[in-house]
Design an enzyme around this catalytic site. Structure first.
Site, PDB file in Angstrom:
ATOM      1  N   HIS A   1      -8.106  -0.802   4.605  1.00  0.00           N
ATOM      2  CA  HIS A   1      -7.255  -1.405   3.567  1.00  0.00           C
ATOM      3  C   HIS A   1      -7.823  -2.682   2.978  1.00  0.00           C
ATOM      4  O   HIS A   1      -7.143  -3.332   2.180  1.00  0.00           O
ATOM      5  CB  HIS A   1      -5.871  -1.736   4.127  1.00  0.00           C
ATOM      6  CG  HIS A   1      -5.069  -0.555   4.550  1.00  0.00           C
ATOM      7  ND1 HIS A   1      -4.215   0.105   3.690  1.00  0.00           N
ATOM      8  CD2 HIS A   1      -4.986   0.084   5.726  1.00  0.00           C
ATOM      9  CE1 HIS A   1      -3.630   1.097   4.339  1.00  0.00           C
ATOM     10  NE2 HIS A   1      -4.089   1.112   5.573  1.00  0.00           N
TER      11      HIS A   1
ATOM     12  N   LYS B   1       3.731 -10.693  -4.967  1.00  0.00           N
ATOM     13  CA  LYS B   1       2.795 -10.225  -3.940  1.00  0.00           C
ATOM     14  C   LYS B   1       2.458 -11.414  -3.058  1.00  0.00           C
ATOM     15  O   LYS B   1       2.837 -12.547  -3.383  1.00  0.00           O
ATOM     16  CB  LYS B   1       1.524  -9.660  -4.580  1.00  0.00           C
ATOM     17  CG  LYS B   1       0.928 -10.571  -5.669  1.00  0.00           C
ATOM     18  CD  LYS B   1      -0.247  -9.940  -6.397  1.00  0.00           C
ATOM     19  CE  LYS B   1       0.115  -8.984  -7.507  1.00  0.00           C
ATOM     20  NZ  LYS B   1      -0.253  -7.609  -7.276  1.00  0.00           N
ATOM     21  N   ARG B   2       1.759 -11.180  -1.937  1.00  0.00           N
ATOM     22  CA  ARG B   2       1.328 -12.313  -1.141  1.00  0.00           C
ATOM     23  C   ARG B   2       0.504 -13.271  -2.010  1.00  0.00           C
ATOM     24  O   ARG B   2      -0.160 -12.839  -2.954  1.00  0.00           O
ATOM     25  CB  ARG B   2       0.500 -11.838   0.050  1.00  0.00           C
ATOM     26  CG  ARG B   2       1.330 -11.189   1.141  1.00  0.00           C
ATOM     27  CD  ARG B   2       2.297 -12.169   1.781  1.00  0.00           C
ATOM     28  NE  ARG B   2       1.615 -13.086   2.663  1.00  0.00           N
ATOM     29  CZ  ARG B   2       1.663 -13.050   3.985  1.00  0.00           C
ATOM     30  NH1 ARG B   2       2.399 -12.123   4.604  1.00  0.00           N
ATOM     31  NH2 ARG B   2       1.014 -13.921   4.735  1.00  0.00           N
TER      32      ARG B   2
ATOM     33  N   LYS C   1      -5.870 -12.684  -5.587  1.00  0.00           N
ATOM     34  CA  LYS C   1      -4.824 -12.096  -6.432  1.00  0.00           C
ATOM     35  C   LYS C   1      -4.586 -12.936  -7.695  1.00  0.00           C
ATOM     36  O   LYS C   1      -3.938 -12.507  -8.628  1.00  0.00           O
ATOM     37  CB  LYS C   1      -3.528 -11.929  -5.644  1.00  0.00           C
ATOM     38  CG  LYS C   1      -3.657 -10.918  -4.487  1.00  0.00           C
ATOM     39  CD  LYS C   1      -2.357 -10.804  -3.718  1.00  0.00           C
ATOM     40  CE  LYS C   1      -2.479  -9.977  -2.440  1.00  0.00           C
ATOM     41  NZ  LYS C   1      -2.445  -8.518  -2.664  1.00  0.00           N
TER      42      LYS C   1
ATOM     43  N   THR D   1       0.145  -1.558  -4.445  1.00  0.00           N
ATOM     44  CA  THR D   1       1.180  -0.531  -4.532  1.00  0.00           C
ATOM     45  C   THR D   1       2.334  -1.056  -5.385  1.00  0.00           C
ATOM     46  O   THR D   1       3.057  -0.275  -5.992  1.00  0.00           O
ATOM     47  CB  THR D   1       1.713  -0.144  -3.134  1.00  0.00           C
ATOM     48  OG1 THR D   1       1.925  -1.355  -2.390  1.00  0.00           O
ATOM     49  CG2 THR D   1       0.711   0.725  -2.406  1.00  0.00           C
TER      50      THR D   1
ATOM     51  N   LYS E   1       4.879   0.623  -8.449  1.00  0.00           N
ATOM     52  CA  LYS E   1       6.345   0.492  -8.532  1.00  0.00           C
ATOM     53  C   LYS E   1       6.753   0.015  -9.927  1.00  0.00           C
ATOM     54  O   LYS E   1       7.736   0.495 -10.508  1.00  0.00           O
ATOM     55  CB  LYS E   1       6.850  -0.476  -7.459  1.00  0.00           C
ATOM     56  CG  LYS E   1       6.616   0.036  -6.042  1.00  0.00           C
ATOM     57  CD  LYS E   1       6.794  -1.044  -4.977  1.00  0.00           C
ATOM     58  CE  LYS E   1       6.207  -0.558  -3.651  1.00  0.00           C
ATOM     59  NZ  LYS E   1       6.020  -1.644  -2.659  1.00  0.00           N
TER      60      LYS E   1
HETATM   61  C1  26V Z   1      -5.034  -8.110   7.989  1.00  0.00           C
HETATM   62  C2  26V Z   1      -5.031  -8.888   9.111  1.00  0.00           C
HETATM   63  C3  26V Z   1      -6.272  -9.529   9.522  1.00  0.00           C
HETATM   64  C4  26V Z   1      -6.312  -9.848  10.940  1.00  0.00           C
HETATM   65  C5  26V Z   1      -5.058 -10.329  11.548  1.00  0.00           C
HETATM   66  C6  26V Z   1      -3.791  -9.790  11.037  1.00  0.00           C
HETATM   67  C7  26V Z   1      -3.855  -9.027   9.811  1.00  0.00           C
HETATM   68  C8  26V Z   1      -2.706  -8.425   9.343  1.00  0.00           C
HETATM   69  C9  26V Z   1      -2.721  -7.671   8.223  1.00  0.00           C
HETATM   70  C10 26V Z   1      -3.881  -7.519   7.543  1.00  0.00           C
HETATM   71  C11 26V Z   1      -3.792  -6.639   6.382  1.00  0.00           C
HETATM   72  C12 26V Z   1      -4.848  -6.755   5.387  1.00  0.00           C
HETATM   73  C13 26V Z   1      -5.005  -5.516   4.666  1.00  0.00           C
HETATM   74  C14 26V Z   1      -3.954  -5.219   3.637  1.00  0.00           C
HETATM   75  O1  26V Z   1      -2.775  -5.525   3.705  1.00  0.00           O
HETATM   76  N1  26V Z   1      -4.394  -4.536   2.656  1.00  0.00           N
HETATM   77  C15 26V Z   1      -3.574  -4.091   1.561  1.00  0.00           C
HETATM   78  O2  26V Z   1      -3.258  -2.723   1.813  1.00  0.00           O
HETATM   79  C16 26V Z   1      -2.478  -2.174   0.784  1.00  0.00           C
HETATM   80  C17 26V Z   1      -2.115  -0.768   1.212  1.00  0.00           C
HETATM   81  O3  26V Z   1      -3.262   0.022   1.261  1.00  0.00           O
HETATM   82  C18 26V Z   1      -3.237  -2.198  -0.512  1.00  0.00           C
HETATM   83  O4  26V Z   1      -2.417  -1.690  -1.530  1.00  0.00           O
HETATM   84  C19 26V Z   1      -3.656  -3.622  -0.873  1.00  0.00           C
HETATM   85  O5  26V Z   1      -4.471  -3.629  -2.000  1.00  0.00           O
HETATM   86  C20 26V Z   1      -4.390  -4.235   0.300  1.00  0.00           C
HETATM   87  O6  26V Z   1      -4.649  -5.612   0.062  1.00  0.00           O
END
Ligand code: 26V
Length: 829
Positions: free
Chosen positions: A385, A566-567, A572, A674, A678
Site C-alpha cells: 500500500h 485525508k490524513r 498529499k 479511495t 467516493k
Molecule cells: C503504515 C505504517 C508504517 C509503520 C507503522 C504503522 C503504520 C500504519 C499504517 C501504515 C499504512 C501506510 C499505508 C497506507 O495507508 N496506504 C494507503 O493505502 C490505501 C489503500 O490501499 C491507498 O488508497 C492509499 O493511497 C495509501 O496511502
C-alpha cells in the site's frame, strides 16, 4: 431469494407496515433466508424486549443510548440467521476460505449500515418514530469504530462488506484495540490529541468468545528436543476472540470479523497479593493488556518500536493458530492447506505470517522446512500500500531476534533458500541486510502473489520497489485497483442522490454498480440534471447547517464546496491547497467587485502526533481560516472551514455535499486513494494529478469531466534532478512569491510573526514534494473549475457524468479480482 423481484426489499417494508402478518412465501431451500421477513410490529416488539430484558430499562426512563442499544440488538438478531447459514454452507460444501489479516479495520458506525444491508432501514426509522425516538439521533449516538489510521484500514472495512456481498467465504482478523485512533481538537489552531474510548460504552455488535483463545509467546530461547529445535517463549499472553458478524447487501451472506483482545495467561500473582504487594501482583495483567491497548497512530514513519512488533505477531499468530485449528477439523492432510485456505496480508504489518506458518508446520506438525515453505507460499498473498521509504517496515535484527528468536532463524533460512534457488540474485537484495529484517522482501518471498492497489502503483512496485525480485519472479506482481463499497458510500450516506438514481434506473445498482452507466443518457435531460443539482444542494444545505453549529462558520450553500479530506501529509499537499487559498484571497481583495465564484474550502484530517511538519500545515490552515473568514471585504466569496476530528462519519457528511474533490498528491506518491472514488460516486469532479487511481478515474470519466494538472511521476523524478527546482519555480511565479512573502511576514500569525519561517524556508530550498513546481498549474486548473462551475448546466453534466461512470470503483469488482487472481475462490452464492 428475496421474493420475485429486485424491489423485494423495498416493497415488503411498506406492505409490512400496513399488514402485521408476515407475507406468505413459497417454500424456500434452507439457505434461502429472507432478512426482510419481519413486520414493523415484530421489530417493535424485539426492540422493546431488548430494552426490557437485555438492558433492564423501562421505556419511560430510557435514554438515547438505551434506545440505540435496544435497536442495535434487535437488528443484530436479524444478522445471526444469515450468519449461521453462511457458516454452515461453508462447512458443508468444504469451500475454500479467505483470511484477511489486517492491523487496521476502520469501520465507522455499524447500525445504519446493517439496517441498509438488511433492507430494514426505513422500517427501523418508522418504528423508532412510533416509539417517540428520532432515528438519526440514535444513529449519531453510535461512536465510530476507529480501529485504523486511514486508507489502508478503511479499505479493509470496505473489503469485509464486499466479501459478504459477493458471497466470498471469509474471515477478517484484526486487533480489538481498546483505544482507536486518537481524537483531534484544535487549540489556538494547533492539533491536540486526546485518547479515544469507544469501548467505554457497550459494543453491541460483537460476541465474546472466551472459548476461542490461544497462547502467544515472545522472547525466550531455542532448545533442541529430539533432534529438533523448539522455541520456549519467555513471555506469554492469551489472545481472546471477539466476533462481529458482517452482513452483505440484502443479507444473502455474512462473514466474521474476528478481533483479538490480549489477556494475561495468569490472572495475577496470588503470592505477591497475599504479601500485600498489590501493584506487583497485577503486573501480568497490566503487561498483557498493553498489547491490545492502543492503535499506533503513525502511518507515515516506521519507528521500530518493540510493542508494535509484538502487536503484529500477536495478531498473526492468533490468526494462524485459529486457521489451522479450523482446517484440522475438516480432516484433510496438512499438504492440502492451500486448497482450503487463502491468507491475505494487508501490507507488511502481518508479514510475520510467513515465518510463523512455517514454524507451526515444522515445529508443531513435523513437516520439513521446504515443504512447509511451499505450503505457506501457496497460501499467502501480500498487498503493498505504499512506496514511501520511510513507511516501509524493517526491524533491527537485534529487536526481531530478541522478541522472536525462532522466527529470526526461520527468516534467515528463507533468505538462504531463496539465494540458493536464485544464485543470480544481486548481493544487495535479500530479507536480512545491514542488520535489519526487511518486511517487504519477506512478504514478497513468502507470497505467491504480490499486488499493488492501482495500475500506476503496481507499475511502480515493479519498477522502483522490487525491480530485482520482479526480474526473478516476473508473474508475481499483479494489480488490483482499490474500490469502495457503494452501500455505505452512496446508498447510505447520500439518500437524496441514491433515491434519484433508483427513481431513474430502478433498483439493483447497489450490487451491480456498472449499471450507473444507465444514467448517462439521462444526463442530457434538463429535468434529470435539475434533480441531480437539487439532491446535491440538499446535502450542501445540511452540511452548511452542521458546519455553522460545529465550527461557527456560516457558509452559503450556493458556493462551490471544495473538499480535501485525508490524513495530513506532505505528499498529499494540503499545503498546495492552502497556498492557492491565500492567492485567491489576495485576488479577491485586489478586485472585490469582480464576478467571483464563491468558494468554501473545506479541510479535514489528522496528523500523526509526532509529525511536526504536518502539524505546522494544520496550524497554517487554521490561521488562514481565522483571517479569511473574518475579512469583511471578502464575505461569502471565500470561506475556509476545518472541522476537527475528521473520521468515517464526518466523511459520510462531507462527501455527498462536495462539489470538488481535491486529489493533488505529488505524482508517484499516492498508492491509490479511495476517497477520490467516493467523491466520484457522489458526483464531485476531481481536481487532481496523474497519481494513484486518479489515472483510472480520468480514464473512466473522460478528460472533459476532470481537472487535470501537474507534473507526471516521471517528470517529478526528472525535476528533482535540478537542485534549485523550487527556487526556479518561485522566481517564475509572482503570485507564489507574494503568497510566501505574506506567510513569512506573519500576515496570518501576527502574534508570532516568525511562526512559519521554517515552513517557507522549506518551500524555497527543499520542497521535496514539488509544491512550488506545480503551483501555477494548480492555480490554472482552479480557474478552470471556476469557469465550469459558473456554467451551471455544464457543471451539473460533469457532476452527473462522474456518478454515471464510477461503476468500476465498486469494491465488489476489486474483491472479485482478488478471488480470481490471488485466492482461487469462487462465490458461495
Ligand atoms: C503504515 C505504517 C508504517 C509503520 C507503522 C504503522 C503504520 C500504519 C499504517 C501504515 C499504512 C501506510 C499505508 C497506507 O495507508 N496506504 C494507503 O493505502 C490505501 C489503500 O490501499 C491507498 O488508497 C492509499 O493511497 C495509501 O496511502
Amino acid at each position: 431469494m428475496l421474493g420475485p423481484c429486485a424491489a423485494g426489499l423495498l416493497i415488503p417494508v411498506r406492505r409490512a407496515l400496513l399488514n402485521p402478518e408476515p407475507a406468505n412465501r413459497p417454500d424456500r431451500d434452507r439457505w434461502d433466508i429472507d432478512v426482510t421477513d419481519i413486520t414493523a410490529p415484530q421489530l417493535k416488539a424485539d426492540i422493546l424486549r431488548h430494552l426490557t430484558f437485555t438492558l433492564g430499562k423501562d421505556a419511560a426512563h430510557a435514554s438515547v443510548y438505551d434506545w440505540r442499544m435496544a435497536l442495535s440488538y434487535a437488528i443484530r438478531d436479524r444478522i445471526v440467521e444469515p450468519w449461521f447459514a453462511s457458516t454452515r454452507k461453508t462447512w458443508e460444501t468444504g469451500a475454500k476460505r479467505v483470511y484477511y489479516l489486517s492491523m487496521e479495520f476502520l469501520i465507522g458506525r455499524i447500525l445504519e449500515d446493517a439496517t441498509i444491508n438488511l433492507g430494514l432501514r426505513d422500517m427501523a426509522e418508522t418504528v423508532m418514530a412510533d416509539l417517540g425516538q428520532d432515528f438519526r439521533t440514535l444513529i449519531e449516538d453510535e461512536p465510530d469504530a476507529a480501529l485504523g489510521n486511514g486508507g489502508l484500514g478503511r479499505l479493509a472495512a470496505c473489503f469485509m462488506e464486499s466479501m459478504a456481498t459477493v458471497g466470498c467465504p471469509a474471515y477478517g482478523y484484526g486487533i480489538r484495540y481498546e483505544h482507536g485512533l486518537f481524537r483531534q481538537r484544535f487549540e489556538g489552531g494547533r492539533q491536540v490529541e486526546t485518547p479515544e474510548d469507544w469501548l467505554t460504552q457497550r459494543h453491541p455488535w460483537e460476541f465474546e468468545r472466551p472459548e476461542a483463545a490461544y497462547t502467544i509467546g515472545f522472547k525466550g530461547e531455542i532448545v533442541t528436543r529430539d533432534g529438533r529445535e523448539v522455541w520456549v517463549p519467555g513471555e506469554t499472553v492469551l489472545a481472546e476472540a471477539h466476533d462481529t458478524p458482517v452482513v452483505g447487501w440484502q443479507g444473502k451472506w455474512a462473514n466474521t470479523l474476528r478481533l483479538w483482545a490480549a489477556k494475561p495467561t495468569t490472572l495475577f500473582d496470588l503470592e505477591r497479593f497475599n504479601r500485600g504487594d498489590y501493584a506487583a501482583a497485577a503486573e501480568p495483567e497490566a503487561l498483557a493488556r498493553t498489547l491490545s491497548r492502543v492503535l499506533y497512530p503513525d502511518d507515515t514513519t516506521y519507528q521500530g518500536k518493540e510493542l508494535r512488533l509484538k502487536q503484529e505477531f500477536f495478531l498473526t499468530s492468533a490468526a494462524l493458530q485459529d486457521i489451522l485449528r479450523r482446517f484440522k477439523t475438516g480432516g484433510h492432510p496438512i499438504t492440502d492447506l492451500p486448497n482450503h485456505v487463502a491468507i491475505q496480508m494487508n501490507d507488511t504489518h502481518p508479514a510475520i505470517a510467513g515465518p510463523e506458518l512455517i514454524r507451526l508446520l515444522v515445529d508443531e506438525h513435523g513437516l520439513e522446512f521446504e515443504p512447509a515453505l511451499d505450503i505457506a507460499r501457496a497460501c499467502l498473498g501480500y498487498t503493498n500500500h505504499t512506496l514511501l521509504p520511510e513507511a516501509l517496515e524493517r526491524w533491527a535484527t537485534f529487536t526481531f531476534g530478541n522478541v522472536l528468536p525462532r522466527h529470526m532463524q526461520i527468516v534467515e533460512r528463507i533468505d538462504a533458500w531463496h539465494k540458493a534457488k536464485y544464485p543470480s540474485r544481486p548481493h544487495y537484495v535479500g530479507i536480512v541486510k545491514h542488520h535489519e529484517v526487511r518486511m517487504g522482501e519477506l512478504a514478497f518471498l513468502m507470497s505467491h502473489k504480490v499486488n499493488g492497489v492501482s495500475a500506476l502503483h503496481s507499475d511502480l512496485v515493479k519498477k522502483n520497489l522490487f525491480p530485482e525480485l520482479h526480474a526473478l519472479h516476473p508473474d508475481q506482481i499483479i494489480n488490483q485497483t482499490n474500490g469502495v463499497t457503494p452501500r455505505r458510500w452512496l446508498k447510505m450516506c447520500n439518500r437524496p442522490l441514491s433515491g434519484l438514481i433508483t427513481d431513474t434506473i430502478g433498483a439493483g445498482w447497489e450490487a451491480d454498480l456498472d449499471r450507473l452507466r444507465e444514467l448517462e443518457p439521462h444526463v442530457a435531460d434538463t429535468g434529470f440534471r435539475t434533480a441531480f443539482g437539487a439532491a446535491k444542494r440538499q446535502n450542501k444545505v445540511a452540511l452548511a447547517e452542521w458546519m455553522a453549529g460545529h465550527c461557527g462558520v456560516t457558509v452559503s450553500p450556493d458556493a462551490l464546496f471544495d473538499v480535501q479530506i485525508k490524513r495530513i501529509h506532505e505528499y498529499k499537499r494540503q499545503l498546495l491547497n492552502i497556498l492557492e487559498t491565500i492567492a485567491r484571497w489576495n485576488a479577491i481583495r485586489e478586485n472585490p467587485t469582480a464576478d467571483w465564484v464563491p468558494r468554501v474550502k473545506i479541510f479535514g484530517g489528522k496528523s500523526a502526533p509526532g509529525y511536526a511538519v504536518a502539524k505546522e500545515i494544520i496550524h497554517l490552515i487554521n490561521d488562514v481560516a481565522q483571517v479569511v473568514n473574518t475579512d469583511p471585504l471578502v464575505g461569502d466569496r471565500l470561506k475556509v472551514v476545518y472541522p476537527a476530528n475528521y473520521n468515517v462519519s464526518m466523511a459520510e457528511r462531507l462527501i455527498p455535499a462536495a462539489d470538488l474533490s481535491e486529489q493533488i498528491s505529488t505524482a508517484g506518491k499516492e498508492a491509490s486513494g479511495t476517497g477520490n472514488m467516493k467523491f466520484m460516486l457522489n458526483g464531485a469532479p476531481t481536481i487532481g494529478t496523474l497519481d494513484g487511481a486518479n489515472v483510472e478515474i480520468l480514464h473512466e470519466v473522460g478528460a472533459e469531466n476532470f481537472f487535470l494538472f501537474g507534473l507526471t511521476a516521471d517528470q517529478v523524478v526528472k525535476r528533482r534532478e535540478d537542485p534549485d527546482h523550487s527556487r526556479h519555480a518561485i522566481e517564475a511565479s509572482q503570485t507564489l512569491q507574494d503568497v510566501l512573502q505574506m506567510i513569512a511576514e506573519g500576515r496570518f500569525s501576527p502574534e508570532e510573526p516568525g511562526r512559519y519561517h521554517a515552513l517557507v524556508h522549506r518551500v524555497w530550498h527543499h520542497d521535496y514534494f514539488l509544491v512550488a513546481a506545480d503551483f501555477d498549474a494548480y492555480l490554472a486548473a482552479q480557474a478552470e473549475v471556476d469557469t465550469a462551475y459558473a456554467d451551471r448546466d455544464r457543471w451539473l453534466a460533469m457532476a452527473a457524468m462522474n456518478t454515471a461512470r464510477s461503476g468500476f470503483f465498486s469494491s465488489d469488482r476489486t474483491i472479485r479480482g482478488y478471488m480470481a487472481d490471488i485466492w482461487s475462490v469462487t462465490s458461495a452464492l
